[in-house]
Enzyme design. Structure first.
Site, PDB file in Angstrom:
ATOM      1  N   HIS A   1       0.838  -1.416  -0.102  1.00 41.80           N
ATOM      2  CA  HIS A   1      -0.122  -0.065   0.055  1.00 41.80           C
ATOM      3  C   HIS A   1       0.945   1.096  -0.102  1.00 41.80           C
ATOM      4  CE1 HIS A   1      -3.464   2.433   1.599  1.00 41.80           C
ATOM      5  NE2 HIS A   1      -2.573   3.239   1.993  1.00 41.80           N
ATOM      6  N   GLU A   2       1.836   1.326   1.075  1.00 41.49           N
ATOM      7  CA  GLU A   2       2.810   2.743   1.015  1.00 41.49           C
ATOM      8  C   GLU A   2       3.558   2.924  -0.279  1.00 41.49           C
ATOM      9  OE1 GLU A   2       2.577   4.766   3.327  1.00 41.49           O
ATOM     10  OE2 GLU A   2       1.290   3.852   4.663  1.00 41.49           O
TER      11      GLU A   2
ATOM     12  N   HIS B   1       1.687   4.649  -2.870  1.00 42.39           N
ATOM     13  CA  HIS B   1       1.668   5.967  -2.579  1.00 42.39           C
ATOM     14  C   HIS B   1       3.008   6.424  -3.260  1.00 42.39           C
ATOM     15  CE1 HIS B   1      -1.906   6.263  -0.354  1.00 42.39           C
ATOM     16  NE2 HIS B   1      -1.575   5.589   0.749  1.00 42.39           N
TER      17      HIS B   1
ATOM     18  N   HIS C   1      -5.512   7.160  -2.529  1.00 41.77           N
ATOM     19  CA  HIS C   1      -6.344   6.217  -1.980  1.00 41.77           C
ATOM     20  C   HIS C   1      -7.520   5.664  -2.997  1.00 41.77           C
ATOM     21  CE1 HIS C   1      -5.043   6.763   2.235  1.00 41.77           C
ATOM     22  NE2 HIS C   1      -4.532   5.749   1.888  1.00 41.77           N
ATOM     23  N   CYS C   2      -7.796   4.210  -2.843  1.00 44.81           N
ATOM     24  CA  CYS C   2      -9.029   4.035  -3.768  1.00 44.81           C
ATOM     25  C   CYS C   2     -10.269   3.920  -2.928  1.00 44.81           C
ATOM     26  CB  CYS C   2      -8.816   2.436  -4.141  1.00 44.81           C
ATOM     27  SG  CYS C   2      -9.706   1.848  -5.085  1.00 44.81           S
TER      28      CYS C   2
ATOM     29  N   CYS D   1     -10.045  -2.522  -1.534  1.00 42.20           N
ATOM     30  CA  CYS D   1      -8.757  -2.610  -2.313  1.00 42.20           C
ATOM     31  C   CYS D   1      -7.659  -2.448  -1.439  1.00 42.20           C
ATOM     32  CB  CYS D   1      -8.822  -1.505  -3.363  1.00 42.20           C
ATOM     33  SG  CYS D   1      -7.404  -1.132  -4.211  1.00 42.20           S
TER      34      CYS D   1
ATOM     35  N   CYS E   1      -7.375  -3.643  -6.700  1.00 38.01           N
ATOM     36  CA  CYS E   1      -8.482  -3.549  -7.272  1.00 38.01           C
ATOM     37  C   CYS E   1      -8.324  -3.378  -8.971  1.00 38.01           C
ATOM     38  CB  CYS E   1      -9.673  -2.747  -6.872  1.00 38.01           C
ATOM     39  SG  CYS E   1      -9.347  -0.742  -7.548  1.00 38.01           S
TER      40      CYS E   1
ATOM     41  N   CYS F   1      -6.819   0.111  -9.707  1.00 38.08           N
ATOM     42  CA  CYS F   1      -5.589   0.166  -9.164  1.00 38.08           C
ATOM     43  C   CYS F   1      -4.530  -0.815  -9.920  1.00 38.08           C
ATOM     44  CB  CYS F   1      -5.553   0.115  -7.637  1.00 38.08           C
ATOM     45  SG  CYS F   1      -6.265   1.239  -6.822  1.00 38.08           S
TER      46      CYS F   1
HETATM   47 ZN   LIG Z   1      -2.352   5.065   2.420  1.00 33.92          ZN
HETATM   48 ZN   LIG Z   2      -8.267   0.252  -6.030  1.00 34.78          ZN
END
Ligand SMILES: [Zn+2]
Ligand SMILES: [Zn+2]
Length: 317
Positions: free
Chosen positions: A233-234, A237, A243-244, A249, A268, A271
């Site tokens: 996730h990071e 970024h 963010h989704c 996701c 997802c 993304c």
């Molecule tokens: Zn985040």
């Molecule tokens: Zn997503």
């Protein structure tokens, strides 16, 4: 015991994505031929992402979730491309992981496997550096809180003081993993991690990831799964992904560990298309590589799910 107030404050925050506009783009000025080729890639990915929609759930917002506290607009695949994101370049292609401080054996394993998962997820070389000590943290970048009598380190210590001078010339991203608890500013109780949108540095904490105070799956891999999710996730970024809000996701914000646990181990469709475009990574190959990761790491159901996604995309290619 936590008071109601403490509990609320303690449930706070997954990630503050440091809000800076990205400044570097890898794409060079294009002539009409390369533009047409680029448009074809976008068209193809737009078709391919539709093929995996059925594997994902629309975002469901429950009490205490991230989206009950944060107003976010989300970001489509097309909006991401238009945002001129920070991307790997031909000179900057390696993700470096820098462990800082001491770790348990289980945490070391989670960090090492996060390196492998990131490699499969983003199709970039990943180098795991040897551990380094925390160093001397200035007084204004640390504090003690009552929760587990805990020392917290301000994320800016890592993001401003430690990491930029260690950023290798060939780094697409430099990510610090630490076992120290983090906070991004005085009004926050803690943060799991913080990454910059354009500076190629980020820091993630494993400190709370074994915690079952607020529930969590009865899963031998709980620490591993949470670490992988936060790492990927990071890192998203760091390649300027927002963010989704469309689906449950991996790139959705999370406010507490139960929300983290609910998220899938994958991006997802929207993304996924961003990653495939940003890394020039064929989605079929990507899903197959992720399946191989889970074959090797003992989660056959995850592997099966990724193979089914690969097959679904293959049909529309
Ligand atoms: Zn985040
Ligand atoms: Zn997503």
């Amino acid at each position: 015991m936590l008071s109601r107030f403490d509990l609320r404050r303690d449930l706070v925050v997954f990630v503050l994505a440091a809000a800076a506009c990205s400044s570097s783009s890898t794409r060079t000025a294009s002539n009409s031929a390369t533009s047409a080729k680029a448009d074809k890639r976008v068209e193809k990915l737009a078709r391919e992402k539709e093929a995996v929609v059925r594997f994902f759930q629309p975002m469901a917002i429950r009490d205490g979730d991230w989206l009950t506290t944060q107003k976010e607009a989300g970001e489509t695949f097309e909006e991401y491309i238009a945002s001129k994101p920070t991307l790997p370049t031909s000179e900057r292609r390696t993700i470096y992981i820098q462990p800082i401080g001491k770790f348990t054996a289980a945490q070391k394993r989670a960090v090492a496997l996060s390196a492998d998962y990131m490699k499969a997820f983003y199709d970039l070389p990943v180098t795991l550096n040897p551990e380094i000590p925390l160093g001397n943290v200035p007084a204004d970048k640390k504090r003690h809180i009552e929760y587990k009598n805990n020392l917290q380190i301000r994320t800016t210590y890592f993001l401003h003081d430690v990491l930029p001078k260690r950023l290798p010339k060939d780094a697409a991203a430099l990510i610090a993993f630490t076992n120290y608890d983090l906070y991004p500013g005085d009004t926050w109780s803690f943060v799991f991690g913080q990454a910059t949108f354009s500076e190629r540095v980020g820091v993630y904490s494993l400190y709370r990831l074994s915690d079952t105070t607020f529930g969590g799956p009865n899963d031998k891999d709980r620490l591993l799964l949470r670490t992988l999710k936060i790492a990927v996730h990071e890192t998203g970024h760091m390649f300027s992904m927002k963010h989704c809000i469309k689906y449950e996701c991996l790139m959705s914000g999370t406010n507490h560990l139960a929300e983290t646990d609910r998220r899938p181990l994958d991006d997802c469709p929207e993304c996924m298309a961003k990653v495939a475009w940003a890394m020039n990574y064929d989605p079929v190959k990507r899903y197959q590589n992720l399946a191989v990761f889970w074959d090797r790491n003992g989660r056959p159901d995850e592997a099966k799910q990724f193979r089914a996604k690969a097959a679904a995309v293959e049909k529309v290619q």
